[in-house]
Write a protein that holds these residues in place. Structure first.
Motif, PDB file in Angstrom:
ATOM      1  N   LYS A 273      10.628  10.875   2.326  1.00 15.14           N
ATOM      2  CA  LYS A 273      10.430   9.586   2.982  1.00 15.14           C
ATOM      3  C   LYS A 273       9.170   8.851   2.520  1.00 15.14           C
ATOM      4  O   LYS A 273       8.991   7.682   2.829  1.00 15.14           O
ATOM      5  CB  LYS A 273      10.368   9.786   4.504  1.00 15.14           C
ATOM      6  CG  LYS A 273      11.655  10.359   5.088  1.00 15.14           C
ATOM      7  CD  LYS A 273      11.509  10.649   6.574  1.00 15.14           C
ATOM      8  CE  LYS A 273      12.772  11.292   7.129  1.00 15.14           C
ATOM      9  NZ  LYS A 273      12.644  11.648   8.557  1.00 15.14           N
ATOM     10  N   ILE A 274       8.273   9.561   1.820  1.00 13.86           N
ATOM     11  CA  ILE A 274       7.031   8.913   1.391  1.00 13.86           C
ATOM     12  C   ILE A 274       7.108   8.542  -0.085  1.00 13.86           C
ATOM     13  O   ILE A 274       7.895   9.121  -0.851  1.00 13.86           O
ATOM     14  CB  ILE A 274       5.798   9.816   1.662  1.00 13.86           C
ATOM     15  CG1 ILE A 274       5.910  11.149   0.902  1.00 13.86           C
ATOM     16  CG2 ILE A 274       5.619  10.054   3.133  1.00 13.86           C
ATOM     17  CD1 ILE A 274       4.700  12.050   1.064  1.00 13.86           C
ATOM     18  N   HIS A 275       6.278   7.599  -0.498  1.00 18.36           N
ATOM     19  CA  HIS A 275       6.251   7.121  -1.884  1.00 18.36           C
ATOM     20  C   HIS A 275       5.837   8.267  -2.816  1.00 18.36           C
ATOM     21  O   HIS A 275       4.986   9.089  -2.457  1.00 18.36           O
ATOM     22  CB  HIS A 275       5.262   5.960  -2.001  1.00 18.36           C
ATOM     23  CG  HIS A 275       5.357   5.220  -3.292  1.00 18.36           C
ATOM     24  ND1 HIS A 275       4.704   5.643  -4.444  1.00 18.36           N
ATOM     25  CD2 HIS A 275       6.024   4.082  -3.622  1.00 18.36           C
ATOM     26  CE1 HIS A 275       4.971   4.802  -5.427  1.00 18.36           C
ATOM     27  NE2 HIS A 275       5.762   3.835  -4.961  1.00 18.36           N
ATOM     28  N   PRO A 276       6.453   8.335  -4.023  1.00 19.38           N
ATOM     29  CA  PRO A 276       6.101   9.412  -4.965  1.00 19.38           C
ATOM     30  C   PRO A 276       4.600   9.527  -5.236  1.00 19.38           C
ATOM     31  O   PRO A 276       4.073  10.640  -5.324  1.00 19.38           O
ATOM     32  CB  PRO A 276       6.852   9.018  -6.239  1.00 19.38           C
ATOM     33  CG  PRO A 276       8.029   8.241  -5.754  1.00 19.38           C
ATOM     34  CD  PRO A 276       7.557   7.511  -4.537  1.00 19.38           C
ATOM     35  N   ASN A 277       3.916   8.387  -5.355  1.00 24.19           N
ATOM     36  CA  ASN A 277       2.466   8.426  -5.590  1.00 24.19           C
ATOM     37  C   ASN A 277       1.713   9.013  -4.389  1.00 24.19           C
ATOM     38  O   ASN A 277       0.749   9.770  -4.562  1.00 24.19           O
ATOM     39  CB  ASN A 277       1.930   7.032  -5.895  1.00 24.19           C
ATOM     40  CG  ASN A 277       2.196   6.621  -7.334  1.00 24.19           C
ATOM     41  OD1 ASN A 277       2.328   7.464  -8.216  1.00 24.19           O
ATOM     42  ND2 ASN A 277       2.293   5.326  -7.574  1.00 24.19           N
TER      43      ASN A 277
END
Length: 325
Positions: A273-277
């Motif tokens: 659910k979180i951004h790859p970065n």
């Protein structure tokens, strides 16, 4: 069967391709990311100084020779090696833009990183075992937790971590990388790497599923079960003072457990659910923050180490005064 497993590319008319290099492709499109790398450098310096200091104190003070401090010394040693294996290379890759890494160097980098990160979790198991026996069986502690048993336990953990990582790395050598060579992580990460392959990755998927259970979740389960037993034993003590005195011996270890496992659990729970970065930054912090904080926590929360440090500083000051006079 073994040959088919290791050479599955051959049976599917795929030309086996082993690239000369990989490209580390993490931290893309983050503004002012150089400040983060300077922060990592600062953390590494603190980690190096702190863990070296703890190892020096344990080596010089003959009073700190109990089995518990064998595990503490090994934890400091592993923290020093893990941060030294990871941070300088990450700074070289991203701060100095050396994103190309040869095939063999990438596998070697992966081996050292995963072995040492695995040993961090397994060391916490050794310390948990020490606290469990100390509180549940205080009269038999010196019989059940001996130097020999602690050394054997730590040696077994080293063997297990090395064998597990070698297995994971070994199965990568059977993969053909005919599509992309860009690893979307901050180092030569196992999952992002094997997903680049264009032949059968089933054995790698199985290994990627089994090893976290053995190296992360089983240790966490053992530690939680240990502290459940410790909590029950503390509840049976007659006075609050006795409970607090016994619990105080566990606070340092509990802090280390929380610092190591919480970021990893969060990434596993919310990783999709979180951004790859954000995921990469979280994982990179979870591998460099514990080695920095562990020595600080042990110096502040372990009375014997605090007293030893004061004694060493006092001797150092006295020797300086003597030299001046």
């Amino acid at each position: 069967v073994t040959m088919e497993l290791f050479n599955s590319a051959l049976g599917k008319n795929i030309t086996f391709f082993r690239p000369a290099y990989f490209i580390i492709g993490g931290f893309v499109g983050i503004p002012d990311i150089d400040y983060y790398f300077v922060f990592l450098c600062f953390i590494y310096i603190l980690s190096f100084v702190g863990n070296t200091a703890v190892m020096t104190i344990l080596f010089l003070d003959n009073r700190l020779r109990s089995p518990k401090y064998i595990a503490v010394f090994n934890l400091a040693f592993v923290d020093l090696l893990s941060s030294s294996a990871l941070v300088p290379k990450v700074l070289d890759i991203f701060l100095f833009n050396h994103r190309y890494i040869s095939y063999n160097d990438c596998l070697t980098f992966m081996f050292f990183c995963f072995t040492l990160i695995s040993m961090q979790a397994l060391n916490l198991v050794a310390l948990s075992y020490d606290r469990l026996i100390a509180i549940l069986y205080p009269l038999h502690y010196h019989v059940k937790v001996t130097h020999k048993r602690m050394l054997c336990l730590i040696a077994f953990f080293w063997l297990f971590a090395i064998t597990s990582t070698l297995t994971a790395v070994g199965f990568l050598t059977r993969l053909s990388f005919c599509r992309s060579v860009v690893i979307n992580s901050y180092f030569c990460d196992h999952g992002p790497m094997f997903r680049l392959a264009c032949n059968d990755i089933t054995p790698n998927v199985v290994i990627a599923g089994i090893l976290p259970i053995l190296i992360l979740w089983f240790p966490l389960f053992f530690i939680v079960a240990s502290y459940s037993s410790i909590g029950y034993a503390l509840s049976k003590m007659s006075t609050v003072r006795e409970r607090m005195k016994a619990f105080k011996t566990c606070t340092g270890h509990l802090s280390l457990v929380a610092i190591y496992f919480l970021p990893i659990v969060l990434v596993y729970a919310f990783g999709s659910k979180i951004h790859p970065n954000a995921r990469i930054i979280n994982l990179s912090l979870s591998t460099v923050i514990p080695p920095m904080l562990n020595p600080i926590i042990y110096v502040l929360q372990t009375q014997e180490i605090k007293e030893s440090l004061k004694k060493l500083l006092k001797i150092s000051e006295q020797s300086k005064i003597a030299m001046k006079t």
